[in-house]
Design an enzyme around this catalytic site. Structure first.
Site, mmCIF file in Angstrom:
data_model
loop_
_atom_site.group_PDB
_atom_site.id
_atom_site.type_symbol
_atom_site.label_atom_id
_atom_site.label_comp_id
_atom_site.label_asym_id
_atom_site.label_seq_id
_atom_site.Cartn_x
_atom_site.Cartn_y
_atom_site.Cartn_z
ATOM 1 C CG HIS A 17 -1.906 1.072 1.286
ATOM 2 N ND1 HIS A 17 -1.587 2.362 1.664
ATOM 3 C CD2 HIS A 17 -3.234 1.086 1.003
ATOM 4 C CE1 HIS A 17 -2.657 3.119 1.619
ATOM 5 N NE2 HIS A 17 -3.679 2.368 1.216
ATOM 6 C CG ASP A 19 -0.934 6.087 2.984
ATOM 7 O OD1 ASP A 19 -0.399 7.034 2.377
ATOM 8 O OD2 ASP A 19 -2.171 6.006 3.154
ATOM 9 C CE LYS A 20 1.460 0.818 7.499
ATOM 10 N NZ LYS A 20 2.329 1.249 8.567
ATOM 11 C CD GLU A 45 7.667 12.911 8.560
ATOM 12 O OE1 GLU A 45 6.850 12.090 8.111
ATOM 13 O OE2 GLU A 45 7.743 13.203 9.768
ATOM 14 C CD GLU A 58 14.241 18.103 12.994
ATOM 15 O OE1 GLU A 58 14.450 19.283 12.696
ATOM 16 O OE2 GLU A 58 13.836 17.735 14.098
ATOM 17 C CE LYS A 174 -7.532 0.672 2.393
ATOM 18 N NZ LYS A 174 -8.166 2.019 2.259
ATOM 19 C CG PHE A 239 -7.017 -3.139 -6.942
ATOM 20 C CD1 PHE A 239 -6.205 -2.072 -7.289
ATOM 21 C CD2 PHE A 239 -7.013 -3.557 -5.615
ATOM 22 C CE1 PHE A 239 -5.401 -1.443 -6.350
ATOM 23 C CE2 PHE A 239 -6.216 -2.928 -4.669
ATOM 24 C CZ PHE A 239 -5.407 -1.882 -5.040
ATOM 25 C CG ASP A 247 -4.123 7.178 -3.127
ATOM 26 O OD1 ASP A 247 -3.944 8.382 -3.375
ATOM 27 O OD2 ASP A 247 -4.779 6.772 -2.158
ATOM 28 C CB ALA A 248 -0.089 10.418 -3.160
ATOM 29 N NE ARG A 253 -1.782 9.516 3.249
ATOM 30 C CZ ARG A 253 -1.795 10.053 2.019
ATOM 31 N NH1 ARG A 253 -2.114 11.321 1.859
ATOM 32 N NH2 ARG A 253 -1.502 9.331 0.973
ATOM 33 C CE LYS A 254 -4.081 3.476 5.055
ATOM 34 N NZ LYS A 254 -4.200 4.888 4.667
ATOM 35 C CE LYS A 274 7.007 11.166 14.308
ATOM 36 N NZ LYS A 274 5.754 11.447 15.033
ATOM 37 C CE LYS A 278 12.886 12.957 16.517
ATOM 38 N NZ LYS A 278 14.361 12.944 16.404
ATOM 39 C CG ASP A 280 4.717 11.603 18.561
ATOM 40 O OD1 ASP A 280 3.945 11.827 19.507
ATOM 41 O OD2 ASP A 280 4.908 12.413 17.644
#
Length: 384
Positions: A17, A19-20, A45, A58, A174, A239, A247-248, A253-254, A274, A278, A280
């Site tokens: 996918h 995003d993955k 990123e 960074e 998906k 598909f 798709d971008a 995003r997941k 990260k 971090k 997060d």
């Protein structure tokens, strides 16, 4: 809530996918930095669109040579991830050899670094934020059942693709699984949705039959299917074009796929790309570790842990535990007991979970929690 009744769904996505793909590239870069400098500061990123990959962020390393080494090898690492994922064609996904790769690396802001690597030698939190960890005894993984089965479907999709069992399957996919909950416990599966990218050579009816037999039936036990159980395989039909061509993709995003499938709150911070300074990432891992200790020790049937931090401050500004009425001993203050046993400052978390090493790339697909295929320190119950 302590008692939940009704239908609940969770989704997952495959390693192909878009995003993955972005998450995996970011964590591949992170691991490359940590392999050279365990104390590297990384915020990476990735953006993927059609035949272009942009990797930016960074970074700070003790030696400038380590920074330059990773920057020089970053494009090759991107192409390696795309190739390992199974993409070969610009027409249907992305061409690892011919796509454009842009690298935009900057040094870490001194203002941010001042709060992390403090003058007193104490490691401060790399950002403010709140993180949640969750565990439940409804599965052996101590994870919510819908996300467990959703991950299993797309993992099986990758297996039959890579093994050649279904050679016309392509990397993008998906899944979604819906359970019926009665008195807070998952009982039966009501619906399964699975969409998989494919070659033009396969007819839709043949695809649905083969996917049903070799993926869905392999993962979804017959005894878990409700009387109203239904399956939706490639519900839109064709598909063929997938991945970055369809798709971008963007790092982070997941976040619900990465965690508990929506069964628990989320603080909003993504993991991939990260380094462990971090919070997060590292504090979310610690929150899962603590929640899992509670359930594995039999203190409660389910547990939600929240941690919150301020940038540059070591001690968490809050630490809370919720057991939804399932605690075995209401007189036991779980948060106090855990706070006495475990150091919840960033440095303490890093040392407890041994996070300063290149272990993150495998986590960037199929979830960060409840994994049995890879050894992850925050999944350990050795402290039980």
């Amino acid at each position: 809530m302590s008692i939940f009744n009704g239908l609940f769904s969770s989704e997952s996505v495959s390693e192909g996918h878009p995003d993955k793909l972005a998450d995996r590239i970011s964590d591949k870069i992170l691991d490359a930095f940590l392999a050279l400098d365990p104390n590297a500061r990384v915020a990476c990123e990735t953006l993927i669109a059609d035949q272009c990959v942009v990797v930016a962020g960074e970074f700070k390393t003790k030696r400038i040579e380590d920074f330059e080494t990773v920057r020089a090898s970053a494009a090759a690492l991107v192409r390696q991830v795309l190739s390992e994922t199974g993409y070969r064609s610009a027409a249907t996904g992305i061409d690892p050899e011919q796509c454009e790769v842009q690298i935009r690396f900057n040094g870490q802001s001194e203002d941010i670094n001042r709060g992390v690597d403090r003058e007193d030698g104490v490691l401060g939190a790399g950002d403010q934020g709140l993180m949640f960890g969750y565990a439940t005894d409804e599965t052996s993984e101590l994870m919510p059942a819908p996300i467990v089965y959703s991950h299993a479907l797309v993992r099986r999709q990758a297996e039959v693709r890579k093994s050649g069992l279904l050679p016309w399957i392509q990397p993008d996919a998906k899944s979604q699984v819906t359970f019926n909950y009665v008195d807070g416990r998952p009982t039966k599966i009501e619906a399964v949705v699975l969409s998989t990218q494919h070659d033009e050579t396969i007819e839709l009816d043949d695809l649905r039959h083969a996917v049903g037999e070799n993926i869905k039936n392999h993962v979804i036990p017959a005894e878990l299917r409700s009387p109203n159980y239904r399956t939706l395989i490639n519900p839109t039909g064709r598909f063929v074009t997938g991945g970055p061509k369809g798709d971008a993709g963007l790092t982070g995003r997941k976040i619900i796929v990465d965690t508990y499938g929506g069964a628990a709150p989320h603080g909003g911070g993504a993991f991939s790309g990260k380094d462990p300074s971090k919070v997060d990432r590292s504090a979310a891992y610690m929150a899962r570790f603590l929640a899992k200790q509670i359930v594995a020790r039999g203190w409660a049937k389910k547990a939600l842990v929240q941690l919150a931090y301020a940038i540059g401050v070591a001690e968490p500004v809050s630490f809370a535990v919720e057991t939804f009425g399932t605690a075995k001993n209401n007189a036991l203050d779980l948060s106090s007991a855990l706070a006495k046993e475990f150091d919840l400052r960033p440095q303490g978390i890093i040392e407890t979970l041994n996070l300063k090493r290149p272990l993150y790339y495998p986590t960037a697909a199929y979830g960060h929690f409840g994994r049995s295929d890879i050894t992850l320190p925050w999944e350990s119950v050795d402290k039980v």
